[in-house]
Design a protein around this motif. Structure first.
Motif, PDB file in Angstrom:
ATOM      1  N   GLY A  72       0.807  -1.209   0.000  1.00  0.00           N
ATOM      2  CA  GLY A  72       0.000   0.000   0.000  1.00  0.00           C
ATOM      3  C   GLY A  72       0.844   1.265   0.000  1.00  0.00           C
ATOM      4  N   ARG A  75       1.633   2.327  -3.792  1.00  0.00           N
ATOM      5  CA  ARG A  75       0.589   2.528  -4.790  1.00  0.00           C
ATOM      6  C   ARG A  75       1.022   3.618  -5.771  1.00  0.00           C
ATOM      7  NH1 ARG A  75      -4.467   0.423  -3.872  1.00  0.00           N
ATOM      8  NH2 ARG A  75      -4.831  -0.518  -1.816  1.00  0.00           N
ATOM      9  N   GLN A 156      -9.129  -3.854 -10.638  1.00  0.00           N
ATOM     10  CA  GLN A 156      -8.004  -4.106  -9.763  1.00  0.00           C
ATOM     11  C   GLN A 156      -7.535  -5.546  -9.860  1.00  0.00           C
ATOM     12  OE1 GLN A 156      -8.763  -2.918  -5.733  1.00  0.00           O
ATOM     13  NE2 GLN A 156      -9.535  -0.912  -6.315  1.00  0.00           N
TER      14      GLN A 156
END
Length: 314
Positions: A72, A75, A156
């Motif tokens: 994360g 990203r 995604q």
């Protein structure tokens, strides 16, 4: 007559350009990979309303890793790597403008200020479209509700190698705003990064010179420069952070007016709102400055023309 400097600056004409660009790409990529998590955290802190999502830099780091994993923190990183082009454009412009200004003035502060501002103008013209896309990707996950564009669940999960999420975001930006959408926040970026760069370089040389006067004669110049870098970065980040907050909001929220964004930020969160993300920015820029300075000065040393290698104190 040129003033004798304690720390000798390696100028453009001293370099073997082939070595300079070969080593430069590797250095720039390494720096970006190291500091990207702090850049992502800074962006989320600047865009959030008040403390609606995170209570600070450390809180954001913990929550992102806990809820999105270490990935994360990266990203949008693959898209951001395209800024390698702007990085090479930046250092080339900086060195060439320094050389040009030296024809008219030997004042190092003037050369650094003009060259730094010019380099940032060129680099931001390349970087802004990349930033617009990568910032939208940064805001996915916990920060997704703060941005106009969302990656749909079915996007995604497929075609990741072909940059499926990136293509989705780019398609949405183009559909909403056309080509202009990729240059949203361009003026705000120039108002942020031109002063930042113009301030950073003169302060970098200033701090290095002052440290050289305080340090023992046998102190390595590279060590002094490694200390001067983060001092200059902290100074420049503090001076330009208010505009950086406005820039992030313009680009992520799709605003068109820098002035209106500034007024709304101050009315909603007071002038303290202009300091949002400052600690994350310093945590990003100070270590970046150390790596950049050590890397850049080492890069220039390694790229010296062979006949000059023994003439530079290290």
């Amino acid at each position: 007559m040129q003033q004798k400097r304690n720390i000798q600056i390696i100028e453009w004409e001293d370099l073997d350009k082939r070595k300079f660009y070969s080593f430069g790409v590797f250095m720039t990529m390494s720096i970006r990979a190291t500091v990207y998590p702090a850049t992502l955290i800074r962006t989320r802190l600047q865009v959030q309303r008040g403390r609606s999502l995170y209570n600070g830099t450390l809180d954001a780091l913990v929550k992102i890793v806990r809820n999105e994993g270490v990935r994360g923190l990266y990203r949008g990183f693959m898209v951001n790597t395209f800024t390698l082009i702007s990085g090479q454009a930046y250092i080339t412009t900086y060195e060439l403008v320094r050389k040009y200004v030296s024809l008219y003035s030997e004042d190092n502060t003037l050369k650094s200020l003009v060259a730094g501002g010019s380099a940032s103008l060129v680099a931001q013209s390349i970087t802004v479209p990349i930033d617009v896309v990568s910032q939208q990707l940064m805001m996915q996950g916990q920060g997704g509700h703060l941005t106009r564009f969302r990656i749909h669940a079915h996007t995604q999960g497929k075609d990741r190698r072909a940059f499926g999420p990136t293509r989705s975001i780019m398609g949405q930006i183009f559909a909403a705003d056309g080509v202009r959408g990729f240059y949203r926040g361009y003026v705000a970026s120039l108002l942020t990064y031109i002063p930042n760069s113009a301030v950073w370089w003169p302060f970098y040389h200033f701090y290095a010179e002052q440290l050289s006067k305080l340090a023992p004669p046998d102190c390595p110049h590279l060590l002094l420069q490694a200390v001067a870098g983060p001092l200059a970065a902290t100074t420049a980040s503090t001076v330009t952070n208010p505009m950086d907050v406005v820039r992030a909001r313009v680009q992520v929220e799709g605003r068109s007016s820098v002035v209106d964004t500034f007024k709304q930020l101050v009315s909603e969160e007071g002038f303290w709102g202009l300091t949002k993300g400052l600690s994350a920015r310093i945590l990003s820029s100070a270590p970046t400055a150390i790596v950049m300075v050590v890397g850049y000065e080492t890069l220039k040393k390694l790229s010296l023309r062979p006949e000059l290698v023994d003439s530079r104190h290290w």
